[in-house]
Motif scaffolding. Structure first.
Motif, PDB file in Angstrom:
ATOM      1  N   LEU A 101     108.272   5.583  17.411  1.00 57.66           N
ATOM      2  CA  LEU A 101     106.607   5.210  18.456  1.00 57.66           C
ATOM      3  C   LEU A 101     106.504   3.687  17.279  1.00 57.66           C
ATOM      4  O   LEU A 101     105.639   3.157  19.235  1.00 57.66           O
ATOM      5  CB  LEU A 101     106.129   6.410  17.273  1.00 57.66           C
ATOM      6  CG  LEU A 101     106.059   7.737  18.196  1.00 57.66           C
ATOM      7  CD1 LEU A 101     105.263   9.165  17.458  1.00 57.66           C
ATOM      8  CD2 LEU A 101     105.811   7.596  19.292  1.00 57.66           C
ATOM      9  N   ARG A 102     106.584   3.072  16.664  1.00 58.61           N
ATOM     10  CA  ARG A 102     105.757   1.594  17.051  1.00 58.61           C
ATOM     11  C   ARG A 102     106.716   1.224  17.784  1.00 58.61           C
ATOM     12  O   ARG A 102     105.970   0.506  19.152  1.00 58.61           O
ATOM     13  CB  ARG A 102     105.858   1.665  14.891  1.00 58.61           C
ATOM     14  CG  ARG A 102     104.885   2.169  14.926  1.00 58.61           C
ATOM     15  CD  ARG A 102     104.201   1.317  12.787  1.00 58.61           C
ATOM     16  NE  ARG A 102     106.033   1.236  12.488  1.00 58.61           N
ATOM     17  CZ  ARG A 102     106.237  -0.044  12.213  1.00 58.61           C
ATOM     18  NH1 ARG A 102     105.653  -0.590  12.539  1.00 58.61           N
ATOM     19  NH2 ARG A 102     107.821   0.007  11.508  1.00 58.61           N
ATOM     20  N   ILE A 103     108.102   1.045  17.370  1.00 62.53           N
ATOM     21  CA  ILE A 103     108.684   0.548  18.126  1.00 62.53           C
ATOM     22  C   ILE A 103     108.474   0.331  20.139  1.00 62.53           C
ATOM     23  O   ILE A 103     108.501  -0.663  21.750  1.00 62.53           O
ATOM     24  CB  ILE A 103     110.632   0.796  17.922  1.00 62.53           C
ATOM     25  CG1 ILE A 103     110.902  -0.465  16.777  1.00 62.53           C
ATOM     26  CG2 ILE A 103     111.452   0.093  19.230  1.00 62.53           C
ATOM     27  CD1 ILE A 103     112.439   0.270  16.370  1.00 62.53           C
ATOM     28  N   PHE A 104     108.443   1.898  20.617  1.00 65.99           N
ATOM     29  CA  PHE A 104     108.027   2.000  21.849  1.00 65.99           C
ATOM     30  C   PHE A 104     106.885   1.829  21.997  1.00 65.99           C
ATOM     31  O   PHE A 104     106.645   0.925  23.206  1.00 65.99           O
ATOM     32  CB  PHE A 104     108.294   3.725  21.295  1.00 65.99           C
ATOM     33  CG  PHE A 104     107.911   4.149  23.306  1.00 65.99           C
ATOM     34  CD1 PHE A 104     109.150   4.061  24.079  1.00 65.99           C
ATOM     35  CD2 PHE A 104     107.235   5.170  23.914  1.00 65.99           C
ATOM     36  CE1 PHE A 104     108.821   4.210  25.447  1.00 65.99           C
ATOM     37  CE2 PHE A 104     106.684   5.037  24.467  1.00 65.99           C
ATOM     38  CZ  PHE A 104     108.023   5.167  25.946  1.00 65.99           C
ATOM     39  N   CYS A 105     106.025   1.435  21.123  1.00 66.28           N
ATOM     40  CA  CYS A 105     104.565   0.737  21.121  1.00 66.28           C
ATOM     41  C   CYS A 105     104.837  -0.594  21.857  1.00 66.28           C
ATOM     42  O   CYS A 105     104.097  -1.584  22.490  1.00 66.28           O
ATOM     43  CB  CYS A 105     104.348   0.826  20.526  1.00 66.28           C
ATOM     44  SG  CYS A 105     103.073   2.494  19.958  1.00 66.28           S
ATOM     45  N   ARG A 106     105.812  -1.192  21.010  1.00 67.77           N
ATOM     46  CA  ARG A 106     105.565  -2.849  21.536  1.00 67.77           C
ATOM     47  C   ARG A 106     106.498  -2.677  22.715  1.00 67.77           C
ATOM     48  O   ARG A 106     106.654  -3.236  23.190  1.00 67.77           O
ATOM     49  CB  ARG A 106     106.692  -2.865  19.808  1.00 67.77           C
ATOM     50  CG  ARG A 106     107.262  -4.627  19.939  1.00 67.77           C
ATOM     51  CD  ARG A 106     106.505  -5.298  19.437  1.00 67.77           C
ATOM     52  NE  ARG A 106     107.403  -7.369  20.329  1.00 67.77           N
ATOM     53  CZ  ARG A 106     107.843  -7.428  19.339  1.00 67.77           C
ATOM     54  NH1 ARG A 106     108.197  -7.479  18.297  1.00 67.77           N
ATOM     55  NH2 ARG A 106     108.529  -8.807  19.901  1.00 67.77           N
ATOM     56  N   GLN A 140      98.188   7.869  18.262  1.00 68.57           N
ATOM     57  CA  GLN A 140      97.946   6.697  19.372  1.00 68.57           C
ATOM     58  C   GLN A 140      98.382   6.445  18.690  1.00 68.57           C
ATOM     59  O   GLN A 140      98.154   5.586  17.156  1.00 68.57           O
ATOM     60  CB  GLN A 140      95.827   6.832  18.479  1.00 68.57           C
ATOM     61  CG  GLN A 140      95.126   5.878  19.519  1.00 68.57           C
ATOM     62  CD  GLN A 140      93.894   5.993  18.889  1.00 68.57           C
ATOM     63  OE1 GLN A 140      93.355   6.765  19.089  1.00 68.57           O
ATOM     64  NE2 GLN A 140      92.826   5.812  20.764  1.00 68.57           N
ATOM     65  N   GLY A 141      98.898   4.906  19.400  1.00 62.03           N
ATOM     66  CA  GLY A 141      99.234   3.415  18.796  1.00 62.03           C
ATOM     67  C   GLY A 141      98.414   2.714  19.390  1.00 62.03           C
ATOM     68  O   GLY A 141      97.957   2.502  19.307  1.00 62.03           O
ATOM     69  N   ARG A 142      98.403   1.266  18.228  1.00 64.96           N
ATOM     70  CA  ARG A 142      97.756  -0.050  18.532  1.00 64.96           C
ATOM     71  C   ARG A 142      98.779  -1.210  18.066  1.00 64.96           C
ATOM     72  O   ARG A 142      99.189  -1.169  17.340  1.00 64.96           O
ATOM     73  CB  ARG A 142      96.724  -0.265  17.255  1.00 64.96           C
ATOM     74  CG  ARG A 142      95.803  -0.903  17.861  1.00 64.96           C
ATOM     75  CD  ARG A 142      94.167  -0.657  16.514  1.00 64.96           C
ATOM     76  NE  ARG A 142      93.765  -2.631  17.108  1.00 64.96           N
ATOM     77  CZ  ARG A 142      92.565  -2.263  17.884  1.00 64.96           C
ATOM     78  NH1 ARG A 142      92.045  -1.790  18.510  1.00 64.96           N
ATOM     79  NH2 ARG A 142      91.889  -4.121  18.455  1.00 64.96           N
ATOM     80  N   VAL A 143      98.399  -1.951  19.047  1.00 64.92           N
ATOM     81  CA  VAL A 143      99.551  -3.173  18.855  1.00 64.92           C
ATOM     82  C   VAL A 143      98.553  -4.057  18.487  1.00 64.92           C
ATOM     83  O   VAL A 143      97.796  -4.634  19.504  1.00 64.92           O
ATOM     84  CB  VAL A 143     100.592  -3.347  19.908  1.00 64.92           C
ATOM     85  CG1 VAL A 143     100.934  -4.768  20.439  1.00 64.92           C
ATOM     86  CG2 VAL A 143     101.199  -2.428  21.237  1.00 64.92           C
TER      87      VAL A 143
END
Ligand SMILES: N[C@@H](CCC[C@H](N)C(=O)O)C(=O)O
Length: 283
Positions: free
Chosen positions: A80-85, A108-111
């Motif tokens: 998920l963190r990679i997909f946000c990026r 919920q992701g935050r970049v």
């Protein structure tokens, strides 16, 4: 039919994923095709495939997560963190904060730091047997015994959308994860198989884990594993609510709220963009 497939490759602390957008794929991602793409000799090589962005009912984006054995995972913290990026790098999102829907629930992701660091609110950890799932009566699965090969371990089980089995030991090594992880993954207690973490509690703010991932094997880092292990350490009152998880690939910061909602922060690194030849499926 495209003759090549466009992909992006990223890693989060050595946990590497390929991102493939549906708009660049003219065939179905069958388990056999996934196995070949993720194969480190016969394909591109990765700890999994992130297939998205997809349309979603409950969030701006949908994501499907595949393990290298071809199985589908409900959730992946690093994935998920990679997909946000990826969404950020490709200007598919302009805002720093957004929601993604997975089989294991909405996150919920935050970049931040131009995508170099990504925070994900992973959802709520449950230790309840029927949710994980673990066989037997309905209960919180805490400090129970499990026998594999020549060993009896004390384990806790947890879900943050995907299943985890956490084993606390005085010392943890890659060898122990490789020796027992594959057996625990398919233990009859876990009808959907399980991810496995061998955990050393260093102090009230730090744990060290060695990981055996369901459908992927030994990996250098895992976000959902970090979340589950930290939640277990906190639940057993061995650690406070802010925990640094040390893994062979690096560190992830975990914050656990009173209701066991977990927030995870760590680095994401872009590796490559490329075109995969369809010839990989011929041999
Ligand atoms: N690497 C991941 C976990 C990926 C899914 C897992 N193998 C499963 O089958 O549940 C992470 O960072 O969480």
């Amino acid at each position: 039919m495209f003759a090549q497939v466009k992909y992006s490759k990223y890693h989060a602390l050595g946990n590497d994923y390929l991102v493939i957008s549906p708009e660049n794929l003219a065939f179905e991602l069958t388990p056999e095709k996934i196995q070949r793409i993720c194969h480190r000799n016969f394909g591109i090589g990765s700890d999994g495939i992130l297939f998205g962005p997809l349309p979603a009912k409950n969030a701006k984006f949908g994501l499907r997560i595949f393990n290298p054995d071809g199985s589908e995972a409900e959730k992946s913290g690093n994935g998920l963190r990679i997909f946000c990026r990826y969404l950020w790098d490709n200007q598919i999102v302009q805002e720093e904060e957004f929601e993604i829907d997975t089989l294991g629930g909405r996150v919920q992701g935050r970049v931040t730091e131009s995508g170099r660091s990504v925070r994900v609110e992973m959802g709520r950890v449950s230790f309840q047997s029927e949710k994980i799932p673990v066989t037997g009566d309905s209960r919180e699965v805490l400090q129970e015994s499990i026998t594999v090969a020549d060993q009896i371990f004390s384990f806790c089980a947890a879900t943050i959308g995907n299943p985890h089995c956490v084993i606390q030991l005085p010392e943890v090594t890659p060898e122990i994860a490789k020796q027992y992880g594959s057996l625990l993954e398919i233990h009859p207690y876990f009808p959907n198989r399980t991810n496995v973490q061998f955990m050393k509690v260093k102090d009230r703010q730090n744990i060290q884990i060695e990981i055996w991932e369901r459908g992927a094997g030994y990996t250098l880092a895992s976000g959902s594993s970090s979340s589950a292990a930290a939640a277990v350490a906190h639940k057993l009152n061995l650690c406070d609510s802010e925990i640094t998880v040390h893994m062979p690939g690096g560190q992830i910061a975990i914050a656990i709220s009173d209701d066991f909602t977990v927030t995870m922060t760590g680095s994401v690194t872009k590796v490559a963009e490329g075109l995969m030849s369809l010839e990989v499926f011929e041999y």
